[in-house]
Write an enzyme that holds these catalytic residues in place. Structure first.
Site, PDB file in Angstrom:
ATOM      1  N   TYR A   1       0.862  -1.186   0.000  1.00  0.00           N
ATOM      2  CA  TYR A   1       0.000   0.000   0.000  1.00  0.00           C
ATOM      3  C   TYR A   1       0.891   1.225   0.000  1.00  0.00           C
ATOM      4  O   TYR A   1       1.821   1.319   0.808  1.00  0.00           O
ATOM      5  CB  TYR A   1      -0.897  -0.007   1.239  1.00  0.00           C
ATOM      6  CG  TYR A   1      -1.858   1.167   1.308  1.00  0.00           C
ATOM      7  CD1 TYR A   1      -2.918   1.286   0.400  1.00  0.00           C
ATOM      8  CD2 TYR A   1      -1.713   2.169   2.273  1.00  0.00           C
ATOM      9  CE1 TYR A   1      -3.805   2.360   0.468  1.00  0.00           C
ATOM     10  CE2 TYR A   1      -2.602   3.239   2.341  1.00  0.00           C
ATOM     11  CZ  TYR A   1      -3.643   3.331   1.434  1.00  0.00           C
ATOM     12  OH  TYR A   1      -4.521   4.387   1.498  1.00  0.00           O
TER      13      TYR A   1
ATOM     14  N   ASP B   1       9.271   2.955  -0.112  1.00  0.00           N
ATOM     15  CA  ASP B   1       8.196   3.540   0.686  1.00  0.00           C
ATOM     16  C   ASP B   1       8.428   3.121   2.129  1.00  0.00           C
ATOM     17  O   ASP B   1       8.106   2.009   2.528  1.00  0.00           O
ATOM     18  CB  ASP B   1       6.834   3.068   0.171  1.00  0.00           C
ATOM     19  CG  ASP B   1       5.686   3.701   0.964  1.00  0.00           C
ATOM     20  OD1 ASP B   1       5.941   4.248   2.063  1.00  0.00           O
ATOM     21  OD2 ASP B   1       4.544   3.636   0.481  1.00  0.00           O
TER      22      ASP B   1
ATOM     23  N   LYS C   1       4.077   9.132   9.012  1.00  0.00           N
ATOM     24  CA  LYS C   1       3.841   8.551  10.344  1.00  0.00           C
ATOM     25  C   LYS C   1       4.817   9.048  11.425  1.00  0.00           C
ATOM     26  O   LYS C   1       4.627  10.108  11.986  1.00  0.00           O
ATOM     27  CB  LYS C   1       3.843   7.026  10.236  1.00  0.00           C
ATOM     28  CG  LYS C   1       2.736   6.554   9.258  1.00  0.00           C
ATOM     29  CD  LYS C   1       2.429   5.091   9.375  1.00  0.00           C
ATOM     30  CE  LYS C   1       1.561   4.582   8.248  1.00  0.00           C
ATOM     31  NZ  LYS C   1       0.175   4.347   8.582  1.00  0.00           N
TER      32      LYS C   1
HETATM   33  N1  PMP Z   1       2.725   4.069   2.348  1.00  0.00           N
HETATM   34  C1  PMP Z   1       2.644   3.126   3.311  1.00  0.00           C
HETATM   35  C2  PMP Z   1       3.667   2.038   3.355  1.00  0.00           C
HETATM   36  C3  PMP Z   1       1.613   3.175   4.260  1.00  0.00           C
HETATM   37  O1  PMP Z   1       1.529   2.225   5.192  1.00  0.00           O
HETATM   38  C4  PMP Z   1       0.678   4.231   4.197  1.00  0.00           C
HETATM   39  C5  PMP Z   1      -0.462   4.350   5.202  1.00  0.00           C
HETATM   40  N2  PMP Z   1      -0.652   3.360   6.075  1.00  0.00           N
HETATM   41  C6  PMP Z   1       0.811   5.183   3.187  1.00  0.00           C
HETATM   42  C7  PMP Z   1       1.844   5.069   2.282  1.00  0.00           C
HETATM   43  C8  PMP Z   1      -0.147   6.319   3.073  1.00  0.00           C
HETATM   44  O2  PMP Z   1       0.032   7.220   4.100  1.00  0.00           O
HETATM   45  P1  PMP Z   1      -1.175   8.192   4.547  1.00  0.00           P
HETATM   46  O3  PMP Z   1      -2.215   7.314   5.147  1.00  0.00           O
HETATM   47  O4  PMP Z   1      -0.517   9.129   5.503  1.00  0.00           O
HETATM   48  O5  PMP Z   1      -1.654   8.882   3.320  1.00  0.00           O
END
Ligand code: PMP
Length: 429
Positions: A148, A243, A271
């Site tokens: 994700y 990511d 985060k």
């Molecule tokens: N990349 C990863 C690996 C994530 O786990 C998440 C959210 N859990 C995101 C991107 C997206 O971040 P956000 O919810 O702050 O948009």
């Protein structure tokens, strides 16, 4: 009477929320759809615990989905945010705290020679992909099934997290033309990566990867897989984007790229760097980031980017993440995984635990999955029953088989023991 009224508060709030928000929530996983329980309405948190609107206390393993690595409402972070708030929230110009947080990040993750703050991980991932396309003049992006990267159109294809939880292949509303520019490959399969580059010569702008998949449940990379990605992208004149929204500052100050000694071209963060306040960041090679406006032609902006409260919370959080803190997080992860495995064994349950540091998933399948297809073959009903049994014992797990448990520094001996005890009962139940 009073307590009866009080005990109804969460249900009343749920009913009002249902009349306001799709599915009653502002982010799908909060609806508890996959576990068949009423969703919790959390009102406050402190350390490893959270309290719902009826003042019921839970031992928390969601950790705000990652940011709460110090535990909830850590006094150092609260104080930093309070101090920053006294100076106003959105001044709409550069701010000293941006420089401070940016330097702290670069010091820990030297591959981010230049960076840009955003307000979410979604924006950061979307922008990193835009830079990769601009830098290479190519359109195709490779991602891995079950990963994700936020909800930008092109990155939702076969995504993990809530997309996997709801068992949908992607999202309605994404144009075919956009989805068609994303190639989805199985994680941990170097041959599939080589094949994609062979099939699309000169057309792949970049590969975006969760170096440790955390959004299909926790799936570590097999030895050599990330190295192969690094090599295959370099050979093809394409970029590798890590990511590290989850892994950044969770596994150690340098994230997965430090742990596996790989230098990505671009990195996406979120985060923890915002200490629980809204944030994202992307960065990497100076020549690539020079393409971003106003120094270059790739447009990307944000009214709330570099928000002083997010910067302040992030700085305070990173300061607390000492080598001892990471050692404690690792030890908590090891102890919990060992305790859970033992509890499952004595209850005769076939589960496998995916763990890296303080990130962990109990998969209801006999062996740890190596990719999303294997993760998806877990017994979700069994997970749902386990989740419910834990909730009844005052433990809040992620409401999906495909999300990581996030431990914090506030998860001490008492909390780990309690988790293992509750799990031993839940496995038997
Ligand atoms: N990349 C990863 C690996 C994530 O786990 C998440 C959210 N859990 C995101 C991107 C997206 O971040 P956000 O919810 O702050 O948009």
């Amino acid at each position: 009477m009073t307590s009866q009224l009080a005990a109804d508060r969460a249900s009343r709030l749920r009913a009002r929320a249902a009349a306001l928000f799709p599915g009653g929530v502002n982010s799908p996983v909060r609806a508890f759809t996959a576990v068949g329980r009423e969703p919790v309405v959390l009102e406050r948190g402190a350390g490893a615990y959270v309290w719902d609107a009826d003042d019921r206390r839970y031992l928390d393993c969601i950790g705000g989905w990652g940011p709460a690595i110090l535990g909830h409402a850590d006094p150092r972070v609260v104080e930093a945010v309070r101090a920053a708030a006294l100076g106003g929230f959105a001044l709409g110009a550069s701010h000293p705290l941006e420089v401070e947080l940016g330097e702290a990040i670069r010091q820990a993750m030297p591959s981010l020679e230049r960076m840009r703050f955003t307000s979410s991980g979604t924006e950061a991932a979307m922008s990193a992909v835009r830079v990769a396309r601009a830098a290479t003049g190519r359109e195709l992006i490779v991602k891995f099934a079950g990963a994700y990267h936020g909800h930008a159109d092109g990155l939702l294809v076969e995504a993990g997290s809530g997309v996997a939880t709801l068992a949908i292949p992607g999202s309605a509303g994404v144009p075919e033309a956009v989805a068609g520019r994303t190639i989805v490959l199985p994680f941990n399969d170097p041959a599939a990566v080589s094949l994609a580059f062979a099939e699309h010569p000169g057309r792949i702008a970049g590969v975006i990867v969760e170096p440790i998949v955390a959004n299909a449940g926790v799936i570590p990379p097999r030895p050599g897989f990330l190295e192969h990605l690094r090599q295959a992208t370099s050979d093809a004149g394409s970029l590798v984007i890590f990511d590290e929204v989850i892994t950044g500052f969770r596994l150690g100050p340098g994230g997965a790229q430090e742990r596996y000694a790989i230098r990505p071209d671009l990195t996406v963060l979120g985060k923890i760097i915002g200490g629980g306040m809204p944030i994202g960041a992307y960065g990497g090679r100076a020549d690539l980031m020079a393409l971003v406006a106003p120094s270059g032609p790739v447009y990307q902006a944000g009214t709330l980017s570099g928000h002083p409260l997010s910067m302040a919370a992030g700085i305070a959080t990173l300061q607390a993440l000492t080598p001892d803190a990471y050692a404690a997080l690792e030890a908590a992860g090891v102890d919990l995984a060992r305790g859970l495995a033992e509890a499952a064994r004595s209850a005769g349950r076939a589960v496998a635990i995916g763990r890296v540091g303080s990130l962990l998933t109990v998969f209801f399948r006999p062996t740890p999955p190596v990719d999303a297809a294997e993760a998806l073959a877990s017994d979700r009903e069994a997970y749902a029953r386990f989740f419910g049994a834990m909730l009844d014992r005052g433990v809040l797990l992620p409401p999906s088989q495909f999300e990581a448990w996030f431990l914090s520094l506030a998860h001490g001996r008492t909390e780990i023991d309690r988790l293992v005890e509750a799990a031993a009962e839940a496995f038997r139940a």
